[in-house]
Design a protein around this motif. Structure first.
Motif, short mmCIF file in Angstrom:
data_model
loop_
_atom_site.label_atom_id
_atom_site.label_comp_id
_atom_site.label_asym_id
_atom_site.label_seq_id
_atom_site.Cartn_x
_atom_site.Cartn_y
_atom_site.Cartn_z
N SER A 10 -3.83 -7.82 -12.80
CA SER A 10 -3.04 -8.84 -12.11
C SER A 10 -3.58 -10.22 -12.45
O SER A 10 -4.79 -10.39 -12.64
CB SER A 10 -3.09 -8.64 -10.59
OG SER A 10 -2.40 -7.48 -10.22
N GLN A 61 0.18 -5.76 -14.69
CA GLN A 61 1.19 -5.15 -13.83
C GLN A 61 1.89 -6.19 -12.97
O GLN A 61 3.05 -6.03 -12.61
CB GLN A 61 0.54 -4.10 -12.92
CG GLN A 61 -0.09 -2.93 -13.64
CD GLN A 61 0.94 -1.93 -14.12
OE1 GLN A 61 2.11 -2.00 -13.76
NE2 GLN A 61 0.51 -1.00 -14.96
N THR A 62 1.14 -7.26 -12.59
CA THR A 62 1.73 -8.33 -11.78
C THR A 62 1.21 -9.68 -12.26
O THR A 62 0.04 -9.82 -12.63
CB THR A 62 1.39 -8.19 -10.27
OG1 THR A 62 0.01 -8.48 -10.05
CG2 THR A 62 1.71 -6.80 -9.76
N PHE A 64 1.67 -13.91 -10.98
CA PHE A 64 2.23 -14.78 -9.94
C PHE A 64 1.94 -16.22 -10.30
O PHE A 64 0.78 -16.62 -10.38
CB PHE A 64 1.62 -14.44 -8.58
CG PHE A 64 2.38 -14.99 -7.41
CD1 PHE A 64 3.21 -14.18 -6.66
CD2 PHE A 64 2.28 -16.33 -7.06
CE1 PHE A 64 3.93 -14.70 -5.57
CE2 PHE A 64 2.98 -16.85 -5.99
CZ PHE A 64 3.82 -16.03 -5.24
N VAL A 95 6.44 -4.73 -15.42
CA VAL A 95 5.61 -5.78 -14.82
C VAL A 95 6.43 -6.63 -13.84
O VAL A 95 7.61 -6.89 -14.07
CB VAL A 95 4.99 -6.69 -15.93
CG1 VAL A 95 6.08 -7.37 -16.76
CG2 VAL A 95 4.05 -7.74 -15.33
N GLU A 96 5.80 -7.01 -12.74
CA GLU A 96 6.42 -7.93 -11.78
C GLU A 96 5.90 -9.33 -12.09
O GLU A 96 4.69 -9.58 -12.03
CB GLU A 96 6.04 -7.55 -10.36
CG GLU A 96 6.53 -8.53 -9.29
CD GLU A 96 5.86 -8.29 -7.94
OE1 GLU A 96 6.41 -7.50 -7.15
OE2 GLU A 96 4.79 -8.88 -7.69
N SER A 98 6.38 -13.16 -10.80
CA SER A 98 6.94 -13.98 -9.73
C SER A 98 6.69 -15.45 -10.00
O SER A 98 5.65 -15.82 -10.54
CB SER A 98 6.28 -13.62 -8.39
OG SER A 98 6.43 -12.25 -8.08
N SER A 253 6.27 -7.12 -2.31
CA SER A 253 5.55 -7.94 -3.29
C SER A 253 4.37 -7.12 -3.81
O SER A 253 3.38 -6.92 -3.11
CB SER A 253 5.05 -9.24 -2.67
OG SER A 253 4.13 -9.87 -3.54
N ARG A 254 4.45 -6.69 -5.05
CA ARG A 254 3.36 -5.90 -5.63
C ARG A 254 2.12 -6.77 -5.86
O ARG A 254 0.99 -6.32 -5.68
CB ARG A 254 3.81 -5.27 -6.95
CG ARG A 254 4.77 -4.10 -6.75
CD ARG A 254 5.50 -3.73 -8.03
NE ARG A 254 4.58 -3.57 -9.14
CZ ARG A 254 4.95 -3.60 -10.41
NH1 ARG A 254 6.22 -3.82 -10.74
NH2 ARG A 254 4.06 -3.43 -11.36
N HIS A 255 2.32 -8.04 -6.22
CA HIS A 255 1.18 -8.90 -6.48
C HIS A 255 0.38 -9.16 -5.20
O HIS A 255 -0.86 -9.06 -5.20
CB HIS A 255 1.63 -10.23 -7.08
CG HIS A 255 0.47 -11.11 -7.46
ND1 HIS A 255 -0.18 -11.00 -8.69
CD2 HIS A 255 -0.19 -12.08 -6.79
CE1 HIS A 255 -1.18 -11.87 -8.73
NE2 HIS A 255 -1.20 -12.53 -7.60
N TYR A 265 -8.39 -9.43 -9.47
CA TYR A 265 -7.32 -10.17 -10.12
C TYR A 265 -7.91 -11.34 -10.91
O TYR A 265 -8.91 -11.94 -10.52
CB TYR A 265 -6.28 -10.68 -9.11
CG TYR A 265 -6.87 -11.49 -7.98
CD1 TYR A 265 -6.94 -12.88 -8.05
CD2 TYR A 265 -7.37 -10.87 -6.84
CE1 TYR A 265 -7.50 -13.63 -7.03
CE2 TYR A 265 -7.93 -11.60 -5.81
CZ TYR A 265 -8.00 -12.97 -5.91
OH TYR A 265 -8.55 -13.70 -4.89
#
Length: 385
Positions: A10, A61-62, A64, A95-96, A98, A253-255, A265
Motif C-alpha cells: 500500500s 494493492q492500494t 491513496f 488495485v484500488e 483512490s 475502503s481497502r486502503h 504502508y
C-alpha cells in the motif's frame, strides 16, 4: 539501507495544495501557484523513485492520493502524477487507486485523465449540503457544486465514489443534518465517511472556540446526530464497518483498512507518514524544503520511530477496535505471536463488564453502547503491559 518487508503493498501520496484553508483544518495543506505545484511534482517524482528503491515490496494493492486537494492539479499535472506512479511501482490486478477531491475542482478532462491513469475511487469532501454551514466551515463550494462534480464524475465513468460528511458543526441542528442526509442518500454514493467535528489546535476554529465565539451543538444533540447518521445509512443499504465509515456491498475502503488493521504502508509527499518494517517515518512538512531535498536526490524523512512490540500490540487493539468486526484472536496471535487475553485481559474484562466490549470465541469488538464511548475504550489499551 534497504528495509525488507514483502508484505508492503500500500502507498499513500500526499498532495498538500488547496484553493483555500478551511477553518477547521489542521492537515498539511497550503495555497500555492501552478509553478510551485510543477516543482513539487519534480520532487515527488524523485521521491517515489527513491521510495520504490528503498523497500522490497509487492505490487501495490492500494494507493491513496490525499491532501490537501489532489484534484487542484490541472489535467496535465494530474496526468504526470499518474504516470509517475506507474513508472516507479507495479500495480496488482484489481488495485484500488483512490483520489481525494473537493467539489468544484474537477472537470471532464481531468477526470478522464485520472480514470485512464487507473484511478477507480473518488472521495469528495462534501461535509454538508447546507450552504450556510459550508460558509461557516470556510468551504469554497456550495451545494450546487456538489451536484455538478457528482454528475461529471459519473459521466467520466466513476462507479465507486465516497462522500465525506461532518456533523456537530457550529449552528447545526438535528433537523439540518437530517436534510443533508436526505440529499446525500438521494445521490446514492457507494461509500460515506461521516465524522464528528474535532476542534484542533492551530486552526481558526480553535481560536474562536477559546474566545467563546464558536458555539457548538450540545453534547446530547451530537449524540443524537451520530445515532441519526448510523440509523440513516444502515436503513438505506449501507454497512457500518468502521465507527465513521459506511459502505454499500463491495465498496469498503481497502486502503483505510490497511491503517485500521495496523499493517505496513509506504508514504511519499510533504508531511506524509509511512510505516514499514516496524518503523514509522515522517517527511518534511515545509513544501520549499521538501522540494529542495527531493529534487536534490535525497529522501525527505525528518523523523523515524521504531515501534516496539509493546506499542505494536497496543496499536493493533486501538486501531482494530475502530472496525465493527473488532480484533480477532487469530489475527492478534498471527501478528504478535501471543494470545490477546494473555496481554490485555485487564482492560478487556473491565470494559466487557461495563457493557462496552463484546468478547466471544472469535475475538473482541465494541458493543453498540461502546461505539459512543470508543475513545475511552481505546485509552484503556495504552501502557497496560
Amino acid at each position: 539501507m534497504t528495509l525488507v518487508n514483502k508484505q508492503v503493498s500500500s502507498l499513500y501520496v500526499h498532495i498538500p495544495f488547496c484553493a483555500s484553508k478551511c477553518y477547521y483544518c489542521d492537515f498539511n495543506s497550503y495555497v500555492s501557484t501552478s509553478d510551485v505545484m510543477d516543482r513539487y511534482l519534480d520532487g515527488l517524482d524523485r521521491e517515489l523513485e527513491l521510495v520504490a528503491a528503498s523497500y522490497q515490496h509487492e505490487p501495490l494493492q492500494t494507493v491513496f492520493f490525499g491532501g490537501g486537494t489532489p484534484t487542484i492539479f490541472d489535467a496535465r499535472q494530474s496526468e504526470r502524477m499518474m504516470q509517475m506512479l506507474h513508472r516507479h511501482f507495479r500495480m496488482a490486478d484489481g488495485v484500488e487507486i483512490s483520489v481525494e477531491s473537493n467539489p468544484g475542482t474537477v472537470d471532464l478532462d481531468k477526470l478522464h485523465v485520472l480514470k485512464d491513469g487507473g484511478v477507480n475511487r473518488l472521495s469528495f469532501g462534501v461535509q454538508s449540503f447546507d450552504n450556510d454551514l459550508l460558509v461557516k466551515l470556510g468551504r469554497l463550494h456550495d451545494r450546487d457544486a456538489v451536484y455538478r462534480s457528482w454528475e461529471l464524475a459519473r459521466q467520466a465513468g466513476f462507479d465507486s465514489i465516497n462522500l465525506d460528511l461532518m456533523f456537530g458543526l457550529p449552528g447545526q441542528t438535528v433537523e439540518t443534518l437530517q436534510s443533508t442526509l436526505k440529499a446525500l442518500i438521494e445521490l446514492g454514493p457507494e461509500h460515506v465517511s461521516a465524522y464528528s467535528l474535532k476542534v484542533e489546535e492551530g486552526t481558526p476554529f480553535y481560536t474562536w472556540y477559546e474566545r467563546g465565539k464558536l458555539i457548538l451543538p450540545p453534547e446530547e444533540d451530537e449524540v443524537q446526530m451520530y445515532q441519526l447518521v448510523m440509523d440513516t445509512f444502515r436503513s438505506n443499504g449501507y454497512e457500518m464497518y468502521e465507527i465513521s465509515n459506511y459502505a454499500k456491498p463491495g465498496h469498503r475502503s481497502r486502503h483505510n483498512q490497511v491503517y485500521w488493521r495496523n499493517e505496513p504502508y509506504l508514504a511519499a509527499g510533504s508531511g506524509a507518514h509511512g510505516y514499514v518494517g516496524g518503523v514509522r517515518y515522517i517527511n518534511q512538512k515545509d513544501v520549499p524544503q521538501y522540494i529542495e531535498t527531493t529534487v536534490g536526490g535525497k529522501r525527505p524523512v525528518v523523523d523515524t520511530e521504531e515501534i516496539t512490540e509493546v506499542m505494536q500490540r497496543e496499536d493493533t487493539m486501538i486501531l482494530g477496535l475502530r472496525l465493527l468486526e473488532g480484533v480477532t484472536f487469530a489475527r492478534f496471535r498471527e501478528k504478535h505471536g501471543t494470545e490477546m487475553l494473555d496481554v490485555f485481559a485487564g482492560p478487556i474484562a473491565k470494559y466487557r463488564e461495563r457493557g462496552l466490549l463484546t468478547v466471544d470465541d472469535v475475538g473482541v469488538r465494541l458493543t453498540p453502547e461502546g461505539i459512543f464511548l470508543a475513545n475511552e475504550v481505546y485509552a484503556a489499551f495504552l501502557g497496560d503491559e
